[in-house]
Scaffold this motif. Structure first.
Motif, PDB file in Angstrom:
ATOM      1  N   MET A  47       0.900  -1.278  -0.146  1.00 37.00           N
ATOM      2  CA  MET A  47      -0.003   0.003   0.044  1.00 37.00           C
ATOM      3  C   MET A  47       0.941   1.403   0.136  1.00 37.00           C
ATOM      4  O   MET A  47       0.476   2.379  -0.583  1.00 37.00           O
ATOM      5  CB  MET A  47      -0.992   0.028   1.104  1.00 37.00           C
ATOM      6  CG  MET A  47      -2.290  -1.025   1.254  1.00 37.00           C
ATOM      7  SD  MET A  47      -2.903  -0.486  -0.384  1.00 37.00           S
ATOM      8  CE  MET A  47      -4.008  -1.968  -0.815  1.00 37.00           C
ATOM      9  N   LEU A  51      -0.113   3.606  -2.780  1.00 48.32           N
ATOM     10  CA  LEU A  51      -0.819   4.905  -2.356  1.00 48.32           C
ATOM     11  C   LEU A  51       0.028   6.006  -2.816  1.00 48.32           C
ATOM     12  O   LEU A  51      -0.669   7.149  -3.202  1.00 48.32           O
ATOM     13  CB  LEU A  51      -1.159   4.762  -0.962  1.00 48.32           C
ATOM     14  CG  LEU A  51      -2.384   3.838  -0.478  1.00 48.32           C
ATOM     15  CD1 LEU A  51      -2.398   3.815   1.005  1.00 48.32           C
ATOM     16  CD2 LEU A  51      -3.522   4.296  -1.008  1.00 48.32           C
ATOM     17  N   THR A  55      -1.715   8.591  -4.976  1.00 52.73           N
ATOM     18  CA  THR A  55      -1.962  10.034  -4.531  1.00 52.73           C
ATOM     19  C   THR A  55      -1.281  11.100  -5.564  1.00 52.73           C
ATOM     20  O   THR A  55      -2.061  12.092  -6.067  1.00 52.73           O
ATOM     21  CB  THR A  55      -1.198  10.364  -3.273  1.00 52.73           C
ATOM     22  OG1 THR A  55      -1.584   9.115  -2.595  1.00 52.73           O
ATOM     23  CG2 THR A  55      -1.693  11.601  -2.657  1.00 52.73           C
TER      24      THR A  55
END
Ligand SMILES: Nc1ncnc2c1ncn2[C@@H]1O[C@H](COP(=O)(O)OP(=O)(O)OP(=O)(O)O)[C@@H](O)[C@H]1O
Ligand SMILES: [Mg+2]
Lengths: 322, 259
Positions: A47, A51, A55
């Motif tokens: 993650m 992520l 993002t």
């Protein structure tokens, strides 16, 4: 784990079986805790990577959102941010990718096949092997310097699409060579022996079998290499890409025979990441929107290319089971 | 020691073989191979049966460092197939091989059988189609695949794949066919099919087969050779070897007391 006490004695009583079963189940639960702990850590690690990328991507998309329209792709860069577009940059990138593909694939595949199938195994081939792997780690700006000396000045190719394509071709060559060799190594010995056993020469084995069955792996390597090349900026700047271009190179296709035209090869050019860099370095915030939109497009292109690689590999591998 | 009225197809003469690591896997092997006969190679695991078989089509040449001494002479031309001046590819054009595990190419059934012809530069589509049909019939596979020649070979069952490999080896009209435990991956019915096939094939060519199955050796072969630790311990016609072996070790191996 404990043996049944009674097993040693001989017969199993119900009580001893139940008691032992309880102990076994407790042990399995204990062992499985490790699974849960690791799965958690692994997921977290995954993650963290995903992520961050997500993002970044969402951020770019939100910033660049106002410029997501066809006009952005069909306009030349301009002094007015709102009407500046990517036309010369994406055309430049596309033409360069064609040259990159056409150089890296034949050279890389030939080199990989040679190393794997023909090269005698001795200290010299070991040396070459180490160097090929090392090449993959050479910083891309070094390739730019090499290309500046070799292509721009040495061969007098100028600061052209040809020079850029050759440079990026060189840059991804190690990726193509390594993936070719890995794909070839995946072919079972039994298949090779079957081909040799009917009287095939080495070349027949290579062309009828080795190259055919490793196509999926080679293609994957090529596309992954290209998706790296499309975002490369440093070597392209080094060889002298322009940052502001308001014209297109001559079209590769002409309407008179022989319908192909090679003038575009010597045209000057810009590419997507350089256009992005150019907009980013302007003080006017309006241009930053353009840069964000370009960044999002480059990421999408890369994802698209990698997705295509996975899909093609799956399609080609589908018919090959061993 | 054996029937001399049958013509010789090949014979190994004082054959020594060394693997690249220096291990001598064959020690002075002398053995005849009679024409249109089936010769079975038996012996415990690791005794050198596959090594011996793979000398006949120079399979060992694919790996650097392997070394032959002595010869395998083919008749009637008296060519020593192991001689340095003889191209292994020429040898493989004359001697084909079926492996232990079916190893079809990831191509269609038709392409698999036709591959040997392709390698021999056969371009005539008619000739190729005829040869493929003949080979598939020879391998007793034609009826099962004639409507799906363009299917991938991997979609066949294990026994069918092995017969496909036999057809591939057959399509090029070899003089000798080598089988290395061709039925060890197959069920009893597929095994019976292949044994029957071998008995028919010997009318056309000469067969050398490695097997671990004593009943199989007794059923299909005309001659049997018993190998042990790289040496040929005993050779004779199959009936004699199985009923009155001269050596104690052979009898022990055949009867399952050892091996
Ligand atoms: N590539 C190799 N390099 C070195 N030694 C090998 C190699 N292949 C086989 N050997 C050795 O040579 C000997 C003969 O092996 P071979 O495969 O011919 O036996 P085999 O009789 O066919 O056995 P099996 O019945 O198990 O197939 C064995 O001792 C084996 O370990
Ligand atoms: Mg063997």
């Amino acid at each position: 784990m404990a043996l049944h006490d009674s097993q040693i004695a001989g017969a199993l009583t119900k009580a001893s079986v139940l008691e032992n079963l309880g102990a076994v189940r407790a042990m399995i639960r204990r062992h499985k805790r490790n699974d849960i702990v690791f799965a958690g850590i692994g997921l977290l690690a995954l993650m963290l990577g995903l992520l961050t990328l997500l993002t970044l991507f969402i951020d770019l998309v939100m910033d660049g959102y106002p410029r997501f329209n066809l006009q952005f792709l069909s306009e030349f860069p301009s002094r007015r941010a709102g009407s500046a577009g990517l036309l010369s940059a994406w055309v430049g990138s596309a033409l360069i990718m064609i040259v990159t593909f056409l150089t890296a694939v034949p050279v890389g595949v030939a080199a990989g096949v040679y190393l794997e199938e023909y090269a005698p195994k001795n200290w010299f081939s070991d040396l070459i092997e180490i160097n090929v792997s090392n090449l993959a780690g050479v910083p891309s700006i070094i390739y730019g310097l090499l290309a500046l000396g070799l292509f721009v000045y040495g061969l007098d190719l100028g600061q052209s699409i040809l020079t850029a394509g050759l440079t990026l071709g060189l840059l991804i060559l190690p990726i193509v060579i390594v993936s070719t060799r890995e794909a070839i190594r995946g072919i079972p010995v039994a298949i090779r022996e079957a081909a040799y056993a009917v009287g095939a020469t080495k070349w027949q084995v290579v062309s009828d079998h080795v190259v055919k069955y490793s196509q999926g792996g080679i293609l994957t390597g090529v596309i992954i290499g290209m998706s790296r090349a499309i975002g490369e900026t440093a070597p392209i700047i080094t060889i002298g890409a322009l940052t502001f271009i308001a014209f297109l190179p001559p079209s590769p296709i002409s309407d008179v025979a022989p319908y192909l035209n090679f003038e575009w090869l010597s045209s000057s050019f810009t590419v997507l990441p350089i256009q992005m860099f150019n907009w980013l370095s302007r003080p006017d915030h309006a241009f930053h929107i353009n840069a964000a939109a370009t960044g999002a497009i480059i990421i999408m292109l890369t994802l698209l290319m990698n997705g295509t690689a996975i899909y093609l590999r799956y399609q080609i591998r589908k018919n090959i089971k061993w | 020691m054996v029937n001399t009225s049958t013509p010789l197809k090949a014979e190994s003469k004082d054959l020594n073989f060394f693997y690249a690591n220096g291990h001598q896997a064959l020690k002075s092997v002398n053995m005849p191979l009679y024409e249109n006969k089936i010769t079975a190679l038996i012996g415990p695991s690791g005794c050198g049966k596959s090594t011996f078989l793979r000398c006949f089509n120079r399979m060992h040449d694919l790996y650097p460092g392997n070394k032959y001494e002595g010869g395998i002479v083919m008749h009637p031309d008296n060519t020593n197939v192991l001689a340095a001046g003889v191209d292994p590819i020429e040898v493989r054009m004359r001697i084909s091989m079926v492996f232990q595990k079916p190893n079809p190419f990831p191509k269609t059934i038709f392409e698999n059988v036709a591959y040997g012809l392709h390698v021999r530069d056969e371009k005539n589509k008619r000739v190729i189609a005829d040869k493929v049909e003949e080979a598939l019939k020879g391998a007793a596979l034609w009826d099962e695949v004639k409507d799906r020649l363009n299917d991938l070979a991997f979609n066949l069952s294990g026994g069918q794949q092995q017969r496909l490999c036999i057809a591939r080896a057959l399509a090029t009209d070899p003089e000798i066919m080598l089988f290395d435990e061709p039925t060890s991956a197959l069920d009893p019915i597929a095994t019976a099919n292949i044994e029957e096939l071998m008995s028919e094939l010997k009318n056309k060519l000469t067969i050398l087969v490695v097997t671990h199955n004593m009943q199989q050796a007794a059923r299909v072969s005309d001659y049997t050779a018993y190998m042990y630790l790289g040496e040929l311990m005993e050779y004779g016609d199959t009936d004699t070897i199985f009923t009155r072996p001269t050596r104690r070790e052979t009898e022990d191996y055949i009867t399952g007391k050892f091996g």
